[in-house]
Write a protein that holds these residues in place. Structure first.
Motif, PDB file in Angstrom:
ATOM      1  N   LEU A  92      41.400 118.706  64.508  1.00 33.55           N
ATOM      2  CA  LEU A  92      40.407 118.040  63.662  1.00 33.55           C
ATOM      3  C   LEU A  92      38.997 118.228  64.219  1.00 33.55           C
ATOM      4  O   LEU A  92      38.042 118.392  63.458  1.00 33.55           O
ATOM      5  N   PHE A  93      38.865 118.212  65.533  1.00 35.42           N
ATOM      6  CA  PHE A  93      37.557 118.450  66.134  1.00 35.42           C
ATOM      7  C   PHE A  93      37.030 119.827  65.718  1.00 35.42           C
ATOM      8  O   PHE A  93      35.887 119.960  65.258  1.00 35.42           O
ATOM      9  N   CYS A 101      44.029 106.334  64.681  1.00 40.57           N
ATOM     10  CA  CYS A 101      44.006 107.782  64.917  1.00 40.57           C
ATOM     11  C   CYS A 101      44.468 108.112  66.339  1.00 40.57           C
ATOM     12  O   CYS A 101      44.387 109.255  66.756  1.00 40.57           O
ATOM     13  N   HIS A 125      42.077 115.275  57.878  1.00 42.50           N
ATOM     14  CA  HIS A 125      42.184 114.004  58.586  1.00 42.50           C
ATOM     15  C   HIS A 125      42.888 112.946  57.754  1.00 42.50           C
ATOM     16  O   HIS A 125      43.793 112.251  58.225  1.00 42.50           O
ATOM     17  N   GLY A 174      36.222 120.017  62.038  1.00 43.86           N
ATOM     18  CA  GLY A 174      34.956 119.329  61.754  1.00 43.86           C
ATOM     19  C   GLY A 174      33.751 120.156  62.130  1.00 43.86           C
ATOM     20  O   GLY A 174      32.733 120.118  61.437  1.00 43.86           O
ATOM     21  N   VAL A 232      33.755 113.805  67.467  1.00 48.67           N
ATOM     22  CA  VAL A 232      34.715 112.917  66.818  1.00 48.67           C
ATOM     23  C   VAL A 232      34.930 111.697  67.704  1.00 48.67           C
ATOM     24  O   VAL A 232      34.954 111.810  68.925  1.00 48.67           O
ATOM     25  N   ARG A 272      33.025 120.172  57.292  1.00 43.60           N
ATOM     26  CA  ARG A 272      33.239 118.709  57.232  1.00 43.60           C
ATOM     27  C   ARG A 272      34.172 118.302  56.093  1.00 43.60           C
ATOM     28  O   ARG A 272      34.948 117.354  56.230  1.00 43.60           O
ATOM     29  N   VAL A 303      44.196 115.815  67.063  1.00 45.72           N
ATOM     30  CA  VAL A 303      42.810 115.490  67.409  1.00 45.72           C
ATOM     31  C   VAL A 303      42.015 116.759  67.699  1.00 45.72           C
ATOM     32  O   VAL A 303      40.896 116.934  67.207  1.00 45.72           O
ATOM     33  N   PHE A 307      37.625 119.014  57.194  1.00 48.53           N
ATOM     34  CA  PHE A 307      37.940 118.006  58.206  1.00 48.53           C
ATOM     35  C   PHE A 307      38.408 116.710  57.540  1.00 48.53           C
ATOM     36  O   PHE A 307      39.455 116.154  57.898  1.00 48.53           O
ATOM     37  N   GLU A 308      37.632 116.210  56.580  1.00 46.19           N
ATOM     38  CA  GLU A 308      37.980 114.946  55.914  1.00 46.19           C
ATOM     39  C   GLU A 308      39.337 115.041  55.225  1.00 46.19           C
ATOM     40  O   GLU A 308      40.157 114.127  55.326  1.00 46.19           O
TER      41      GLU A 308
END
Length: 170
Positions: A118-119, A73, A133, A122, A67, A126, A115, A129-130
């Motif tokens: 989200l890492f 962000c 995020h 992801g 990421v 994915r 963060v 994640f999107e």
């Protein structure tokens, strides 16, 4: 209330306007963003030795997913909203300073959690994640700002009744 709203909007406009300048990008936004990535990397390596960081990028030796923390962000915008609200609200300066210190730490701590989560989201999926995020974490960060500000407002020391009720001298 009108004075608060006007001052709040003016402070936000100034902060967001200044943030867009090349000077602020070079001396505030980029270093702050890299620092957020660095802090996340250090904390994540506590549990996952494969984590790597380079500038604003967090990656892993174990997975090709990485990421890049970009402006927007890095928690700065949420911090600006909180700072503007605390500076615009009528409160003793000592209380404002205390609120700013605790509030900025609270917002940035949640952003580090954001963060890191989200890492790992992801790496796992994915699409999730999107969604997290763009929708979940955006709302949660701003909710954090609102909660910190409301708690701070509730903790403002009461003015003594004698001063609050006394007529103003001309």
């Amino acid at each position: 209330m009108r004075k608060f709203l006007v001052l709040f909007v003016v402070l936000l406009a100034v902060a967001f306007g200044l943030e867009l300048t090349p000077f602020a990008q070079a001396w505030l936004v980029t270093p702050w963003t890299n620092a957020v990535a660095g802090v996340c990397g250090v904390l994540m390596r506590t549990f996952d030795a494969s984590i790597t960081t380079s500038g604003n990028v967090i990656g892993s030796h174990a997975d090709p997913f990485a990421v890049a923390i970009e402006a927007g962000c890095n928690g700065l915008e949420a911090t600006f909203v909180l700072v503007a609200a605390m500076l615009a609200f009528p409160a003793p300066w000592r209380h404002r300073f205390q609120g700013l210190v605790v509030g900025v730490v609270a917002v940035q701590a949640l952003n580090v959690v954001r963060v890191a989560s989200l890492f790992y989201l992801g790496r796992w999926n994915r699409d999730v994640f999107e969604w997290a995020h763009l929708y979940v974490w955006q709302a949660l960060i701003m909710l954090d700002v609102l909660i910190v500000w409301v708690v701070w407002v509730r903790l403002i020391p009461a003015r003594p009744l004698a001063l609050a009720a006394s007529p103003r001298m001309a």
